[in-house]
Design an enzyme around this catalytic site. Sequence first.
Site, PDB file in Angstrom:
ATOM      1  N   LYS A  13       0.824  -1.324  -0.013  1.00 63.00           N
ATOM      2  CA  LYS A  13      -0.091  -0.110  -0.018  1.00 63.00           C
ATOM      3  C   LYS A  13       0.914   1.307  -0.047  1.00 63.00           C
ATOM      4  CE  LYS A  13      -2.388  -1.216   3.746  1.00 63.00           C
ATOM      5  NZ  LYS A  13      -1.295  -2.406   3.914  1.00 63.00           N
ATOM      6  N   ARG A  88      -9.859   0.158   8.908  1.00 63.47           N
ATOM      7  CA  ARG A  88      -9.191  -1.032   9.329  1.00 63.47           C
ATOM      8  C   ARG A  88     -10.211  -1.975   9.753  1.00 63.47           C
ATOM      9  NH1 ARG A  88      -3.200   0.085   9.302  1.00 63.47           N
ATOM     10  NH2 ARG A  88      -2.168  -1.604   9.746  1.00 63.47           N
ATOM     11  N   ARG A 127      11.316  -5.806   4.618  1.00 58.03           N
ATOM     12  CA  ARG A 127      11.205  -4.421   4.655  1.00 58.03           C
ATOM     13  C   ARG A 127      12.265  -3.319   5.358  1.00 58.03           C
ATOM     14  NH1 ARG A 127       5.308  -2.049   5.457  1.00 58.03           N
ATOM     15  NH2 ARG A 127       5.433  -2.885   7.456  1.00 58.03           N
ATOM     16  N   ARG A 160      11.540  -1.705  10.789  1.00 62.57           N
ATOM     17  CA  ARG A 160      10.340  -1.247  11.715  1.00 62.57           C
ATOM     18  C   ARG A 160      10.369  -2.507  13.006  1.00 62.57           C
ATOM     19  NH1 ARG A 160       4.910   0.282   8.777  1.00 62.57           N
ATOM     20  NH2 ARG A 160       4.083  -1.033  10.377  1.00 62.57           N
TER      21      ARG A 160
HETATM   22  P1  ADP Z   1       2.224  -1.735   3.231  1.00 65.71           P
HETATM   23  O1  ADP Z   1       2.300  -0.355   3.237  1.00 65.71           O
HETATM   24  O2  ADP Z   1       0.916  -2.412   2.604  1.00 65.71           O
HETATM   25  O3  ADP Z   1       2.565  -2.545   4.484  1.00 65.71           O
HETATM   26  P2  ADP Z   1       4.896  -1.650   1.903  1.00 65.71           P
HETATM   27  O4  ADP Z   1       4.504  -0.776   0.611  1.00 65.71           O
HETATM   28  O5  ADP Z   1       5.656  -1.045   2.775  1.00 65.71           O
HETATM   29  O6  ADP Z   1       3.421  -2.432   2.393  1.00 65.71           O
HETATM   30  O7  ADP Z   1       5.507  -2.932   1.271  1.00 65.71           O
HETATM   31  C1  ADP Z   1       5.879  -4.140   2.151  1.00 65.71           C
HETATM   32  C2  ADP Z   1       7.384  -4.527   1.785  1.00 65.71           C
HETATM   33  O8  ADP Z   1       7.192  -5.086   0.320  1.00 65.71           O
HETATM   34  C3  ADP Z   1       8.384  -3.462   1.492  1.00 65.71           C
HETATM   35  O9  ADP Z   1       9.569  -3.800   1.652  1.00 65.71           O
HETATM   36  C4  ADP Z   1       8.154  -3.266  -0.201  1.00 65.71           C
HETATM   37  O10 ADP Z   1       9.297  -2.629  -0.703  1.00 65.71           O
HETATM   38  C5  ADP Z   1       7.918  -4.566  -0.669  1.00 65.71           C
HETATM   39  N1  ADP Z   1       6.964  -4.344  -1.955  1.00 65.71           N
HETATM   40  C6  ADP Z   1       5.894  -3.538  -2.114  1.00 65.71           C
HETATM   41  N2  ADP Z   1       5.136  -4.048  -3.264  1.00 65.71           N
HETATM   42  C7  ADP Z   1       5.917  -5.215  -3.868  1.00 65.71           C
HETATM   43  C8  ADP Z   1       5.938  -5.907  -4.960  1.00 65.71           C
HETATM   44  N3  ADP Z   1       4.830  -5.756  -5.760  1.00 65.71           N
HETATM   45  N4  ADP Z   1       6.700  -6.878  -5.061  1.00 65.71           N
HETATM   46  C9  ADP Z   1       7.700  -7.316  -4.203  1.00 65.71           C
HETATM   47  N5  ADP Z   1       7.958  -6.304  -2.872  1.00 65.71           N
HETATM   48  C10 ADP Z   1       6.989  -5.531  -2.747  1.00 65.71           C
HETATM   49  P1  AMP Z   2       0.642   0.269   9.364  1.00 65.50           P
HETATM   50  O1  AMP Z   2       1.801   1.363   9.135  1.00 65.50           O
HETATM   51  O2  AMP Z   2      -0.444   0.680   8.534  1.00 65.50           O
HETATM   52  O3  AMP Z   2       1.395  -0.959   9.075  1.00 65.50           O
HETATM   53  O4  AMP Z   2       0.242   0.583  11.026  1.00 65.50           O
HETATM   54  C1  AMP Z   2       0.974   0.134  11.919  1.00 65.50           C
HETATM   55  C2  AMP Z   2       0.313   0.007  13.244  1.00 65.50           C
HETATM   56  O5  AMP Z   2      -0.145   1.198  13.528  1.00 65.50           O
HETATM   57  C3  AMP Z   2      -0.728  -1.116  13.067  1.00 65.50           C
HETATM   58  O6  AMP Z   2      -0.363  -2.413  13.295  1.00 65.50           O
HETATM   59  C4  AMP Z   2      -1.620  -0.464  14.479  1.00 65.50           C
HETATM   60  O7  AMP Z   2      -1.101  -0.971  15.664  1.00 65.50           O
HETATM   61  C5  AMP Z   2      -1.501   0.910  14.048  1.00 65.50           C
HETATM   62  N1  AMP Z   2      -2.506   1.309  13.272  1.00 65.50           N
HETATM   63  C6  AMP Z   2      -2.282   1.864  11.936  1.00 65.50           C
HETATM   64  N2  AMP Z   2      -3.435   2.477  11.284  1.00 65.50           N
HETATM   65  C7  AMP Z   2      -4.452   2.042  12.209  1.00 65.50           C
HETATM   66  C8  AMP Z   2      -5.858   2.151  12.298  1.00 65.50           C
HETATM   67  N3  AMP Z   2      -6.627   2.649  11.216  1.00 65.50           N
HETATM   68  N4  AMP Z   2      -6.468   1.477  13.323  1.00 65.50           N
HETATM   69  C9  AMP Z   2      -6.015   0.892  14.427  1.00 65.50           C
HETATM   70  N5  AMP Z   2      -4.515   0.874  14.310  1.00 65.50           N
HETATM   71  C10 AMP Z   2      -3.952   1.505  13.384  1.00 65.50           C
END
Ligand code: ADP
Ligand code: AMP
Length: 215
Positions: A13, A88, A127, A160
């Site tokens: 995302k 969420r 990541r 993270r």
């Molecule tokens: P989210 O915001 O949904 O948690 P991220 O955008 O941070 O996910 O992506 C999670 C991990 O996967 C990151 O390390 C990113 O570089 C990698 N990633 C994102 N899209 C792809 C893809 N289409 N194929 C492979 N790796 C990806």
């Molecule tokens: P994310 O960066 O989206 O993976 O979110 C990291 C963490 O933030 C999650 O695991 C939750 O603990 C908190 N968080 C982010 N967005 C929300 C949401 N909409 N509702 C509740 N907790 C959230």
Amino acid sequence: MIIVLLGPPGAGKGTQAERMVQKYSLAYISTGDILRSAVKSGSPLGTKAREYMEKGQLVPDELVVNIVKERLLEPDCARGALLDGFPRSVSQAQALESVLSPLGKKIDRVIHIDVTEDELVARLTGRRVCRECGSSYHIKFNPPKVRNVCDHCGGELFQREDDSLNTVKERLAVYREQTEPLIQYYSRQGLLSTINGNDDIDEIFARIVEILEAL
Ligand code: ADP
Ligand code: AMP
């Protein structure tokens, strides 16, 4: 235009949001990013949110809904906003409708990025995120040009805390239980577009562009 990015942690995302914001000049609202910066600054919100985030659980609605409500009132959201990581749960989706309605706004499209569980674990545990601008990388799938250095701003990359294997498993369980019902919720409203998120980053972005251009 209000666009929601829906998908499990690690679906890509944030990666896609970065491109979407650049191409369409949408205001970007990532509740995860806002909460992480509150934790970092030690604000009252951050102090309350921290324990939930460390465990991979959802931060209570009353904290998160308020963040989004205030953010949507900022001037850059007037043209449109991209929501990443919110709503969420069905209760957050209902709260979002109550926030948007008095502003004369509604969700235009929910883009659901669907990725298999094994792939999600590999993505999250590999990541790396920029400390300065929040850009997301992957040690294998999307490495920066220089190890541990952000391509965009030269910031340092870090892992993270909630991307450790145990917390990842908890976050995926929380997603299945509390967030996945939104797929049906938005599908019933005719707002959902599902994309195969196992494809590569450019292909997924091309699909998203098709969806947005059709609006
Ligand atoms: P989210 O915001 O949904 O948690 P991220 O955008 O941070 O996910 O992506 C999670 C991990 O996967 C990151 O390390 C990113 O570089 C990698 N990633 C994102 N899209 C792809 C893809 N289409 N194929 C492979 N790796 C990806
Ligand atoms: P994310 O960066 O989206 O993976 O979110 C990291 C963490 O933030 C999650 O695991 C939750 O603990 C908190 N968080 C982010 N967005 C929300 C949401 N909409 N509702 C509740 N907790 C959230």
